[in-house]
Design an enzyme around this catalytic site. Structure first.
Site: not given
Ligand code: NAD
Ligand code: UDP
Length: 328
Positions: A36-37, A57-58, A76, A146, A150, A187
């Site tokens: 997803t990166g 891939d970790v 993730s 998910y 976690k 998101r």
């Molecule tokens: P993201 O999708 O932008 O980044 C995730 C990265 O992990 C990507 O670059 C993807 O390619 C890589 N990846 C996934 N599976 C892999 C694997 N098996 N091996 C190697 N690389 C792998 O998402 P993000 O928002 O940057 O989230 C990063 C972390 O933070 C995640 O663990 C996520 O659960 C956690 N997190 C994020 C949020 C948020 O709001 N952004 C909230 C809660 C937790």
């Molecule tokens: N959501 C929405 N419209 C969209 C995408 C998301 O109303 O096009 C809502 C979703 O149902 C959730 C909130 O926005 O209630 C946050 O969603 P997101 O996917 O960003 O992350 P979540 O906090 O649910 O993991």
């Protein structure tokens, strides 16, 4: 020079962490399988001799030569639509991936911080969410892949801490946003801004009364940096307690972007949490941390980033049938 391994380095949060550790004078090893990166998030780091990138891939055995002082496990999928599309990889990276990295931390004597999430609280019955709340998660619902990965990640991390004496840190991250999010990752913030920029209506799921609390990325990174260097091994919430309904959030995006499009309503996804707000008492006390960037400031910076994307990026549609994913 201290050496840090950052998994998920090409993602949204991972790339910002790489920037921070480079700025602090570390040698950074970024690892990502790019599921997803995007390499463009770390393209500026590639020429630096303090930065190395491993495409890996970790969830498979992880090898890094030389010493390691810290490991930050951020790999993730993080968007509900991403993890609904790739549920098995999501389960594996949270479980097998975390196990591999804990093994590496143990072998190297490194301190490991894992990216946990507010999703461990599920659809919470306690509000705001404190770290001692056990959560309300449906293990077999669409988000279970998910949430349970976690929760397992936290369990195995504590087990390595308790039984092997590995130094570990657990951050529970609440919804974070900022530049380098993928415009099409599904998101809510990139979804609404993308819709506004393409001249589409904004899709609010349900009646929009569900709440979230959005944290700007720089604040989150500061909290993670402080937690890593603290001596506290139990989970810590990091997020911005400023809570808003999704409907009001859509209205804010309409105002910010000046779009003339309207709000349309779609079905609420199964098990979508109805309320979410971090209690950050612990982070305040332990880390002397609290968010500094208001939603108005953070949204403006993020909107400016998305506005400057190329038309190809803006119009790339990854999730053609949104509702097929979210309904299940
Ligand atoms: P993201 O999708 O932008 O980044 C995730 C990265 O992990 C990507 O670059 C993807 O390619 C890589 N990846 C996934 N599976 C892999 C694997 N098996 N091996 C190697 N690389 C792998 O998402 P993000 O928002 O940057 O989230 C990063 C972390 O933070 C995640 O663990 C996520 O659960 C956690 N997190 C994020 C949020 C948020 O709001 N952004 C909230 C809660 C937790
Ligand atoms: N959501 C929405 N419209 C969209 C995408 C998301 O109303 O096009 C809502 C979703 O149902 C959730 C909130 O926005 O209630 C946050 O969603 P997101 O996917 O960003 O992350 P979540 O906090 O649910 O993991």
């Amino acid at each position: 020079m201290k050496r840090v391994l950052i998994t998920g380095a090409a993602g949204f949060l991972g790339s910002h962490l790489c920037d921070r550790f480079i700025r602090e004078g570390y040698h950074v090893i970024g690892m990502d399988n790019l599921i997803t990166g995007d390499m463009k998030n770390i393209a500026h780091l590639m020429p630096l001799k303090e930065f190395e990138f491993y495409h890996h891939d970790v969830s498979k055995f992880v090898h890094v030569s030389g010493k390691l002082d810290y490991i930050l496990h951020f790999a993730s999928p993080a968007s509900p639509i991403d993890y609904l599309k790739i549920p098995i990889q999501t389960l594996k990276v949270g479980s097998l991936g975390t196990h591999n990295l804990l093994g590496l931390a143990k072998a190297k004597g490194a301190r490991m911080l894992i990216a946990s999430t507010s999703e461990v609280y599920g659809d919470p019955l306690v509000h705001p969410q404190t770290e001692d709340y056990y959560g309300n998660v449906n293990p077999i619902g669409p988000r279970g892949v998910y949430d349970e990965a976690k929760r397992f990640q936290e369990a195995i991390t504590m087990a390595y801490h308790t039984y092997h004496g590995v130094e570990t840190r657990i951050v529970r991250i609440f919804n974070t946003y900022g530049p380098r999010m993928r415009l099409n990752d599904g998101r809510v913030l990139p979804a609404f801004i993308g819709q506004a920029l393409r001249g589409e209506d904004l899709t609010v799921f349900g009646d929009g009364s569900q709440t979230r609390s959005f944290c700007y990325v720089d604040d989150l990174i500061e909290g993670i940096y402080r937690l890593l260097h603290s001596d506290y091994a139990l989970p810590v919430n990091i997020g911005n307690p400023d809570e808003i309904t999704i409907l009001d959030f859509a209205k804010e995006i309409i105002k910010l972007t000046g779009t003339t499009q309207k709000i349309i309503y779609k079905d609420l996804p199964v098990n979508d949490p109805m309320q979410r707000q971090p209690d950050i008492t612990k982070a305040r006390a332990l880390l002397n941390w609290e968010p500094k960037v208001s939603r108005a400031e953070g949204l403006k910076i993020t909107y400016d980033y998305f506005k400057n994307l190329s038309p190809e990026e803006l119009n790339k549609v990854e999730h053609k049938n949104f509702e097929a994913y979210v309904k299940q």
